[in-house]
Design a protein around this motif. Structure first.
Motif, PDB file in Angstrom:
ATOM      1  N   ASP A  25       0.807  -1.069   0.047  1.00  0.00           N
ATOM      2  CA  ASP A  25       0.135  -0.001   0.173  1.00  0.00           C
ATOM      3  C   ASP A  25       0.672   1.213  -0.202  1.00  0.00           C
ATOM      4  OD1 ASP A  25      -2.062  -1.825   0.243  1.00  0.00           O
ATOM      5  OD2 ASP A  25      -2.717  -1.023   2.379  1.00  0.00           O
ATOM      6  N   ASP A  38      -3.508   0.609  -3.244  1.00  0.00           N
ATOM      7  CA  ASP A  38      -3.222  -0.804  -2.868  1.00  0.00           C
ATOM      8  C   ASP A  38      -2.643  -1.484  -3.889  1.00  0.00           C
ATOM      9  OD1 ASP A  38      -3.399  -3.364  -2.159  1.00  0.00           O
ATOM     10  OD2 ASP A  38      -5.441  -3.069  -1.473  1.00  0.00           O
ATOM     11  N   ASP A 189      -8.494  -2.011   1.539  1.00  0.00           N
ATOM     12  CA  ASP A 189      -9.407  -3.031   1.821  1.00  0.00           C
ATOM     13  C   ASP A 189      -8.908  -3.851   2.851  1.00  0.00           C
ATOM     14  OD1 ASP A 189      -7.282  -4.311   0.452  1.00  0.00           O
ATOM     15  OD2 ASP A 189      -8.704  -5.964  -0.308  1.00  0.00           O
ATOM     16  N   GLY A 190      -7.519  -3.581   3.266  1.00  0.00           N
ATOM     17  CA  GLY A 190      -7.097  -3.996   4.549  1.00  0.00           C
ATOM     18  C   GLY A 190      -7.610  -3.691   5.801  1.00  0.00           C
ATOM     19  N   ASP A 228      -3.988  -8.259   5.965  1.00  0.00           N
ATOM     20  CA  ASP A 228      -3.632  -7.597   4.581  1.00  0.00           C
ATOM     21  C   ASP A 228      -3.034  -6.138   5.171  1.00  0.00           C
ATOM     22  OD1 ASP A 228      -3.380  -6.895   2.083  1.00  0.00           O
ATOM     23  OD2 ASP A 228      -5.379  -6.425   1.571  1.00  0.00           O
ATOM     24  N   ASN A 229      -2.384  -5.623   4.241  1.00  0.00           N
ATOM     25  CA  ASN A 229      -1.759  -4.546   4.469  1.00  0.00           C
ATOM     26  C   ASN A 229      -3.009  -3.221   4.874  1.00  0.00           C
ATOM     27  OD1 ASN A 229       0.357  -4.733   1.681  1.00  0.00           O
ATOM     28  ND2 ASN A 229       0.832  -5.510   3.651  1.00  0.00           N
TER      29      ASN A 229
HETATM   30 MN    MN Z   1      -5.235  -4.764  -0.060  1.00  0.00          MN
END
Ligand code: MN
Length: 374
Positions: A25, A38, A189-190, A228-229
């Motif tokens: 990201d 992202d 979306d993390g 996730d990041n």
């Molecule tokens: Mn992501």
């Protein structure tokens, strides 16, 4: 506290999370410009894609909330990512989401590609103002998947639009009005894969210092698993309308009512001023399932309706996302008839993508880091 910019105080944070070895990201905090990207592509290519996009955006973006100009800057960022791959940086097929905003007073221009998101917090309620370009979002719009199901769907990370794959890619672009005290959130979306919207709203509403708010959002995403990041940017909307000469256009039916009564009280004359005010305004509304444009303001005032039909579109409300549909039920006020026609074009673009758009099928390899996979 040390000196913080007087207008639109803001903060941002990006974190690798608890599972991944790299943070792909990238965020941008250059007031009045803010962005989250992202990256996807693996083998460190995702980082190249997201950072290339952010750098190109910073060089090309307008310094005023002009959505069309911001959209052009996102297209320039797209070309920069494609060029970088040709030049041997990262690798072919790398890509990135990009959600960008320019904020001036209460005016916000947004340009957006992929499944990162922009939200507005208003009176404690969180409104998602971008549509995800993803397989699961398409399924939700078609009614074949619920929001809840989408969180565990195997294709939840497959995006249908990204920077880096198609030189004819177009971002979604729009402008919105916010009120003093509102907060703009940009995130990858993390965050949204780990926390439901109501929990994000609660954190944003509780921690009023933006530095604390971004820290809490990242910490909670990591406590929830940190698969996730995670990247977040929070911008506090402060008073004033920048240099726009028109009065503040309130959001929603109730505030239209309040504003109009305040207007009457100040003027002390019921007729002429209200008529003039209403006649310059416009709104879109769901009428028998299609989007209809009125000059005026929604509702009735002391028994008078201040509206004049301007145009009936062929856009079915059912083809639009649920949040837009709900807003259209009450009426969506816009500054004037020109702005209304712009919004109609945006609605139309959502249901009839331009010919040069990529097909809605996911590109091979256009898969973000999957928030749940082992
Ligand atoms: Mn992501």
């Amino acid at each position: 506290m040390s000196a913080r910019p007087r207008k639109n105080t803001h903060a941002g944070l990006t974190d690798v999370g608890r599972i991944r070895s790299h943070n792909e990201d990238a965020i941008l905090l250059e007031p009045p410009l803010y962005a989250v990207a992202d990256g996807l592509g693996g083998h460190e290519a995702g980082e190249v894609a997201s950072n290339t996009a952010i750098d190109a955006l910073a060089g090309a973006a307008p310094r005023r909330p002009d959505a069309k100009a911001l959209g052009r800057a996102v297209r320039a960022a797209n070309r920069a990512v494609i060029q970088a791959a040709h030049d041997g940086l990262g690798r072919e097929g790398m890509g990135t989401t990009l959600t960008a905003a320019v904020v001036e007073g209460g005016r916000i221009a947004v340009a957006h590609v992929g499944d990162s998101r922009a939200y507005l917090l208003h009176d404690g309620a969180l409104e998602r103002i971008t549509d995800d370009h993803s397989v699961v979002a398409d399924m939700i719009r078609q009614g074949t998947l619920t929001e809840e199901q989408s969180r565990t769907h195997p294709n939840r990370s497959v995006i249908t639009r990204a920077l880096g794959t198609d030189s004819n890619m177009y971002p979604d672009t729009f402008e919105v009005d916010a009120e003093p005290g509102d907060r703009l959130l940009l995130c990858s979306d993390g965050l949204t894969g780990m926390l439901p919207d109501d929990e994000i709203a609660e954190i944003l509403d509780t921690y009023r210092d933006p530095d604390v708010a971004v820290r809490m959002l990242v910490d909670r995403a990591n406590e929830a698993g940190g698969h996730d990041n995670v990247s977040v940017v929070v911008v506090d909307i402060e008073g004033g309308r920048g240099t726009l000469p028109t009065p503040h256009v309130p959001r929603g039916w109730v505030s239209v009512l309040v504003w109009t009564f305040a207007f009457l009280a100040v003027l002390g004359v019921a007729g002429w001023g209200t008529y003039r005010y209403a006649h310059e305004r416009a709104y879109l509304v769901d009428e028998e399932g299609v989007v209809v444009l009125y000059r005026g303001v929604p509702g009735e005032f002391a028994g008078y309706s201040l509206r004049w039909i301007e145009a009936e579109t062929t856009i079915p409300v059912s083809a639009l996302d649920i949040i837009t549909a709900q807003r259209l039920e009450a009426g969506v006020p816009v500054e004037n008839v020109d702005a209304a026609y712009d919004l109609i074009e945006q609605y139309r673009a959502r249901i009839e993508p331009p010919a040069e758009e990529p097909s809605p099928e996911p590109e091979p390899g256009a898969e973000t880091d999957d928030a749940g996979a082992p």
